[in-house]
Design an enzyme around this catalytic site. Structure first.
Site, PDB file in Angstrom:
ATOM      1  N   HIS A   1      16.637  32.576  21.235  1.00  0.00           N
ATOM      2  CA  HIS A   1      15.151  32.884  21.386  1.00  0.00           C
ATOM      3  C   HIS A   1      14.680  33.638  22.065  1.00  0.00           C
ATOM      4  O   HIS A   1      13.898  34.532  21.889  1.00  0.00           O
ATOM      5  CB  HIS A   1      14.579  31.271  21.530  1.00  0.00           C
ATOM      6  CG  HIS A   1      13.263  31.034  20.872  1.00  0.00           C
ATOM      7  ND1 HIS A   1      12.063  31.190  21.806  1.00  0.00           N
ATOM      8  CD2 HIS A   1      12.551  31.175  19.924  1.00  0.00           C
ATOM      9  CE1 HIS A   1      10.845  31.164  21.185  1.00  0.00           C
ATOM     10  NE2 HIS A   1      11.226  31.078  20.017  1.00  0.00           N
ATOM     11  N   CYS A   2      15.178  33.603  23.494  1.00  0.00           N
ATOM     12  CA  CYS A   2      14.945  34.653  24.463  1.00  0.00           C
ATOM     13  C   CYS A   2      14.915  36.037  23.962  1.00  0.00           C
ATOM     14  O   CYS A   2      14.011  36.880  24.253  1.00  0.00           O
ATOM     15  CB  CYS A   2      15.563  34.519  25.829  1.00  0.00           C
ATOM     16  SG  CYS A   2      15.316  32.588  26.299  1.00  0.00           S
TER      17      CYS A   2
END
Length: 346
Positions: free
Chosen positions: A337-338
């Site tokens: 996600h980062c």
């Protein structure tokens, strides 16, 4: 007029995407040049390939040499080239969730807009970051989209949306004086409402151990629909994450949505602690990416992987849950996600 006044808002991650944006890993702050960087390629390219199964992938390349490397890896790992775009957008690091654009939509006018928040590498921890700070404008120009500049620091991993007027964030991050020391909590909430187009701001207290972002919400709590969250918990009282995650759970239980209803809360286990050279890394199953047809989940080669994947699958019955080993990726202090930022369609 603010984006909210114009009818724009940040959609939930499960809103249909045209593409997912990435900035290809190359920074010595996140990855040692040479062997350590190359060790992430198998997991990273598996991530890219999984995204292309249901949408395009746009990968920011820092220069022509970098662009050529990316195309070579695309071919080497058998990824459909027709689903990939590799524009040259100079960048400093790989964490596109935080330095990338925030895409807003207006369903009434069928328009999109980009918010160009300021970016300072999580409180000035990893200079230089000037190229990363310019990425949203580069992408706005690439897509021929209008953009707005609020003039404060904000990172995509610090906010989580249900698409129905609520944003979740953490006090440990957004109230940290290394971001916007001149702003009070209520002033920050005003920016969130006006530039993300939300009605309600809900706050948890903490992040997880090892997270150099000062507690991003995408490592702890994620919306899976408009009134349900997955949140990580740690039952081991001897673990450093036990107390902060217990506090976050209590925070969530006390929250009410605009209709007065409490959140539906589903607990997600934390993986076994992941260390590198004696340093605890911010491994979490909550750092998954929602694509059009799949949920891409970081796994860590431990006994809890299967349980986490099954819990997430129950939350997304129409999606395919894909687990990809992230033990090399997490060495850079972030996961899938980062690394990514979704571009919605109208």
């Amino acid at each position: 007029m603010t984006p909210k006044e114009q009818g724009f808002f940040f959609p939930a991650e499960w809103h249909p995407h045209r593409a997912t944006w990435l900035s290809f890993p190359q920074s010595s702050d996140s990855w040692d040049y040479g062997e350590r960087l190359e060790r992430i390629y198998p997991s990273y390219m598996a991530f890219v390939k999984a995204i292309t199964e249901s949408e395009n992938v746009c990968i920011n390349a820092k220069d022509e040499e970098h662009q050529a490397l990316i195309w070579r890896l695309i071919e080497e790992y058998g990824i459909d080239k027709s689903k990939v775009e590799v524009p040259i957008h100079p960048n400093n690091d790989s964490w596109c969730r935080d330095h990338g654009p925030a895409f807003l939509i207006n369903p009434e006018t069928k328009q999109r807009m980009i918010v160009e928040w300021g970016y300072n590498a999580w409180g000035g921890k990893y200079p230089p970051y000037d190229d990363d700070d310019r990425i949203p404008i580069k992408i706005a120009e690439y897509l021929n989209l209008p953009y707005v500049v609020p003039g404060i620091i904000m990172e995509g991993g610090s906010v989580e949306f249900n698409g129905k007027g609520t944003v979740l964030t953490s006090k440990s991050c957004l109230l940290n004086p290394n971001r916007n020391p001149h702003l009070s909590q209520s002033e920050i909430e005003d920016y969130l409402r006006n530039y993300y187009g939300v009605e309600q701001v809900l706050w948890v207290t903490e992040g997880i151990v090892g997270d150099d972002t000062d507690g991003h919400i995408d490592d702890t709590t994620r919306f899976v629909n408009e009134d349900t969250v997955l949140t990580v918990v740690e039952p081991n009282e001897e673990d450093d994450n036990y107390h902060p995650l217990k506090q976050n759970l209590e925070d969530l239980k006390a929250m009410r949505l605009p209709n007065g209803q409490p959140l539906n809360i589903i607990e997600l286990p934390m993986p076994d602690p992941v260390y590198d050279s004696g340093v605890r890394l911010p491994a979490s199953y909550a750092n998954f990416l929602i694509t059009n047809k799949s949920i891409i989940v970081p796994t860590y080669g431990c006994d809890k992987d299967d349980l986490a994947l099954s819990i997430i699958q129950e939350c997304f019955p129409k999606h395919k849950v894909v687990g990809i080993n992230a033990t090399e990726i997490i060495w850079g202090l972030g996961s899938f996600h980062c690394l990514s930022q979704q571009e919605p369609i109208i």
